[in-house]
Design a protein around this motif. Structure first.
Motif, mmCIF file in Angstrom:
data_model
loop_
_atom_site.group_PDB
_atom_site.id
_atom_site.type_symbol
_atom_site.label_atom_id
_atom_site.label_comp_id
_atom_site.label_asym_id
_atom_site.label_seq_id
_atom_site.Cartn_x
_atom_site.Cartn_y
_atom_site.Cartn_z
ATOM 1 N N VAL A 95 0.860 -1.180 0.000
ATOM 2 C CA VAL A 95 0.000 0.000 0.000
ATOM 3 C C VAL A 95 0.894 1.228 0.000
ATOM 4 N N GLU A 96 0.504 2.234 -0.769
ATOM 5 C CA GLU A 96 1.227 3.502 -0.753
ATOM 6 C C GLU A 96 0.302 4.582 -0.224
ATOM 7 N N LEU A 97 0.818 5.378 0.728
ATOM 8 C CA LEU A 97 0.036 6.428 1.364
ATOM 9 C C LEU A 97 0.694 7.778 1.093
ATOM 10 N N ASP A 98 -0.143 8.800 1.057
ATOM 11 C CA ASP A 98 0.434 10.147 0.966
ATOM 12 C C ASP A 98 0.745 10.673 2.372
ATOM 13 N N GLY A 99 1.188 11.898 2.464
ATOM 14 C CA GLY A 99 1.597 12.443 3.749
ATOM 15 C C GLY A 99 0.482 12.547 4.770
ATOM 16 N N GLN A 100 -0.778 12.566 4.309
ATOM 17 C CA GLN A 100 -1.927 12.634 5.220
ATOM 18 C C GLN A 100 -2.463 11.260 5.599
ATOM 19 N N GLY A 101 -1.830 10.193 5.085
ATOM 20 C CA GLY A 101 -2.271 8.845 5.421
ATOM 21 C C GLY A 101 -3.364 8.312 4.533
ATOM 22 N N THR A 102 -3.593 8.929 3.383
ATOM 23 C CA THR A 102 -4.599 8.464 2.430
ATOM 24 C C THR A 102 -3.974 7.467 1.467
ATOM 25 N N VAL A 103 -4.715 6.396 1.165
ATOM 26 C CA VAL A 103 -4.211 5.371 0.260
ATOM 27 C C VAL A 103 -4.203 5.921 -1.167
ATOM 28 N N THR A 104 -3.043 5.903 -1.792
ATOM 29 C CA THR A 104 -2.940 6.350 -3.186
ATOM 30 C C THR A 104 -2.789 5.175 -4.141
ATOM 31 N N GLU A 105 -2.354 4.048 -3.615
ATOM 32 C CA GLU A 105 -2.212 2.853 -4.450
ATOM 33 C C GLU A 105 -2.199 1.630 -3.548
ATOM 34 N N ALA A 106 -2.775 0.526 -4.055
ATOM 35 C CA ALA A 106 -2.797 -0.721 -3.287
ATOM 36 C C ALA A 106 -2.769 -1.884 -4.261
ATOM 37 N N ASN A 107 -2.002 -2.909 -3.926
ATOM 38 C CA ASN A 107 -1.954 -4.054 -4.830
ATOM 39 C C ASN A 107 -3.098 -5.017 -4.537
ATOM 40 N N ALA A 109 -3.060 -8.099 -3.548
ATOM 41 C CA ALA A 109 -2.924 -8.881 -2.316
ATOM 42 C C ALA A 109 -3.461 -8.122 -1.108
ATOM 43 N N ALA A 110 -3.222 -6.809 -1.044
ATOM 44 C CA ALA A 110 -3.731 -6.011 0.071
ATOM 45 C C ALA A 110 -5.247 -5.974 0.061
ATOM 46 N N ALA A 111 -5.846 -5.820 -1.122
ATOM 47 C CA ALA A 111 -7.298 -5.786 -1.217
ATOM 48 C C ALA A 111 -7.904 -7.118 -0.806
ATOM 49 N N ILE A 112 -7.298 -8.221 -1.265
ATOM 50 C CA ILE A 112 -7.807 -9.556 -0.908
ATOM 51 C C ILE A 112 -7.663 -9.787 0.590
ATOM 52 N N MET A 113 -6.529 -9.365 1.174
ATOM 53 C CA MET A 113 -6.305 -9.541 2.605
ATOM 54 C C MET A 113 -7.422 -8.905 3.427
ATOM 55 N N LEU A 114 -7.893 -7.730 2.989
ATOM 56 C CA LEU A 114 -8.916 -6.998 3.726
ATOM 57 C C LEU A 114 -10.323 -7.286 3.216
ATOM 58 N N GLY A 115 -10.451 -8.221 2.259
ATOM 59 C CA GLY A 115 -11.770 -8.580 1.763
ATOM 60 C C GLY A 115 -12.436 -7.456 0.988
ATOM 61 N N GLY A 117 -12.592 -4.933 -2.793
ATOM 62 C CA GLY A 117 -12.202 -4.777 -4.171
ATOM 63 C C GLY A 117 -10.980 -3.881 -4.235
ATOM 64 N N ARG A 118 -10.168 -4.053 -5.284
ATOM 65 C CA ARG A 118 -8.918 -3.323 -5.341
ATOM 66 C C ARG A 118 -9.136 -1.810 -5.294
ATOM 67 N N GLY A 119 -10.110 -1.324 -6.015
ATOM 68 C CA GLY A 119 -10.338 0.113 -6.038
ATOM 69 C C GLY A 119 -10.954 0.651 -4.771
ATOM 70 N N ALA A 120 -11.458 -0.232 -3.890
ATOM 71 C CA ALA A 120 -12.148 0.229 -2.682
ATOM 72 C C ALA A 120 -11.202 0.851 -1.661
ATOM 73 N N MET A 121 -9.894 0.572 -1.782
ATOM 74 C CA MET A 121 -8.947 1.115 -0.807
ATOM 75 C C MET A 121 -8.431 2.499 -1.213
ATOM 76 N N VAL A 122 -8.359 2.747 -2.497
ATOM 77 C CA VAL A 122 -7.742 3.970 -2.990
ATOM 78 C C VAL A 122 -8.587 5.189 -2.628
ATOM 79 N N LYS A 160 -11.947 -6.397 8.605
ATOM 80 C CA LYS A 160 -12.591 -6.568 7.308
ATOM 81 C C LYS A 160 -14.013 -5.994 7.362
ATOM 82 N N PRO A 161 -14.626 -5.813 6.206
ATOM 83 C CA PRO A 161 -16.016 -5.317 6.198
ATOM 84 C C PRO A 161 -16.987 -6.214 6.963
ATOM 85 N N ASP A 162 -16.715 -7.536 7.019
ATOM 86 C CA ASP A 162 -17.606 -8.443 7.744
ATOM 87 C C ASP A 162 -17.308 -8.507 9.236
#
Length: 408
Positions: A95-107, A109-115, A117-122, A160-162
């Motif tokens: 996961v890549e975060l900006d200086g404020q802690g916002t997700v700017t990119e996620a692979n 594996a990170a999305a699957i780990m948290l249950g 969709g890939r775009g749901a983290m960005v 996770k969401p569940d």
């Protein structure tokens, strides 16, 4: 990926070098058309011939440019596929975060780990995926680790969401972008199974520790009961000889009982303080007579628990032997308990200021039951024993190793 970038740079350099490209095109033109000047069978002005020549050379330049672009595009496709395998299909989340802690990119594996969709983290704060109780951990971690430098680790819980809780290890590195802003590059490893196993082992260890404490407590109570029964029998003894024998037996039982009492008061189950244990054994023995006092010269020594009972019995026998033979006819005296460290282990010395050894006394011929038991016990722990007169009493010295490998 770096190799492709270098190739692109070389391609740009080639395409941007007009004179070089012109020379290559001229060479290819001569190969196709031959070295003779162009002539279509009609008389034409020189200008027409030069223009036609220029057009054909330019055509070759464009063909060469197109071929180089196709090759570069193919290499980019291959690099993109390798990057996808390396980044998106990695066994850990990135996961890549900006200086404020916002997700700017996620692979992926990170999305699957948290249950998710890939775009749901960005474009979402990373803290929204952290368990509320652990958000302070994340805040303090980010506050402490805010400058570019070596990677840093942190463990926290994510959700996770569940509602499923994950235990995650974060490995973070910080980089500074060209515009001066900060980016956090975070690797997420799911350590839930490992943490659950550790908690299971810790729980089992606590249960075993409680069981051991209960066992030690019950054993001490049983030994105290036996000791009390021996004391009652000693008080009712019909002869001094029987009373002395029962007192000696009671002292042996007390020596083992004191070991369990000491183990209940220490945190380690492998070692104990030799000096403290020996003093707890010697004091009640000397207390059997108001005419004899105890002096202690002890250094602090730690020893394995598994041999402590043997040392306790040795102290008991030597103390009882001094009490029995060193001070006849109600004579006053002092028994000294000395414990010192040696190069290989410890030295135990019990000496008295009594009447000393009889003339001609020698071991093992003149040893009674108690001294023979001492010699047998010392042999079990790989030690040595010496008994000698001092001119003002008797000294018994026991030297033995402390390390486990030296113990029997």
């Amino acid at each position: 990926m770096a190799a492709v970038i270098r190739r692109l740079a070389m391609t740009d350099k080639k395409l941007g070098d007009a004179s070089g490209l012109r020379a290559l095109a001229e060479s290819k033109f001569r190969e196709r058309e031959g070295s003779a000047d162009f002539d279509d069978g009609r008389l034409e002005p020189d200008e027409v011939k030069r223009t036609l020549h220029e057009l054909r050379v330019h055509q070759i330049e464009l063909e060469m440019q197109n071929e180089e672009l196709r090759r570069t595009h193919s290499e980019l496709d291959g690099a993109r596929a390798r990057w996808f395998d390396l980044y998106d299909l990695a066994p850990v989340g990135f996961v890549e975060l900006d200086g404020q802690g916002t997700v700017t990119e996620a692979n992926l594996a990170a999305a699957i780990m948290l249950g998710l969709g890939r775009g749901a983290m960005v474009a979402r704060p990373f803290s929204c995926f952290v368990l509320p109780e652990d958000k302070d951990i994340l805040y303090l971690y980010r506050k402490k680790f805010s400058d570019p430098g070596s990677p840093s680790d942190c463990e926290l819980r994510m959700v996770k969401p569940d509602g499923t809780i994950l235990r995650v290890r974060m490995t973070t590195s910080i980089s500074r972008n060209s515009d001066g802003s900060i980016s956090w590059r975070v690797a997420l490893s799911d350590i839930t199974e490992r943490k659950n196993a550790e908690e299971g082992l810790r729980k089992a260890l606590d249960e075993n520790r409680n069981l051991l404490l209960e066992l030690q407590h019950r054993t001490k109570n049983s030994l105290n009961l036996i000791h009390s029964m021996i004391d009652l029998s000693s008080m009712a003894a019909s002869t001094p000889e029987v009373k002395d024998s029962l007192d000696e037996l009671g002292a042996r039982v007390r020596a083992v009982s004191e070991l369990y009492g000491l183990l209940q008061s220490v945190t380690s189950y492998k070692t104990l303080q030799l000096d403290e244990y020996c003093i707890r054994i010697a004091e009640p023995i000397v207390g059997l007579s108001w005419m004899i006092s105890l002096a202690v010269e002890a250094e602090s020594i730690e020893m394995p628990v598994k041999n402590a009972a043997t040392i306790g019995l040795i102290v008991t026998e030597l103390m009882m032997n001094a009490m029995k033979y060193a001070f006849p006819d109600e004579r006053h005296g002092v028994i000294t308990l000395a414990i010192r460290k040696t190069a290989v282990g410890a030295l135990l010395e019990i000496r008295d200021d009594g009447i000393g050894l009889p003339d001609g006394f020698a071991l093992p011929d003149d040893a009674g039951l108690g001294l023979n038991l001492v010699r047998e016990l010392i042999g079990q722990i790989g030690g040595s024993f010496m008994m000698e007169g001092t001119g003002t009493g008797t000294r018994c010295t026991v030297e033995f190793p402390i390390a486990d490998h030296g113990m029997a």
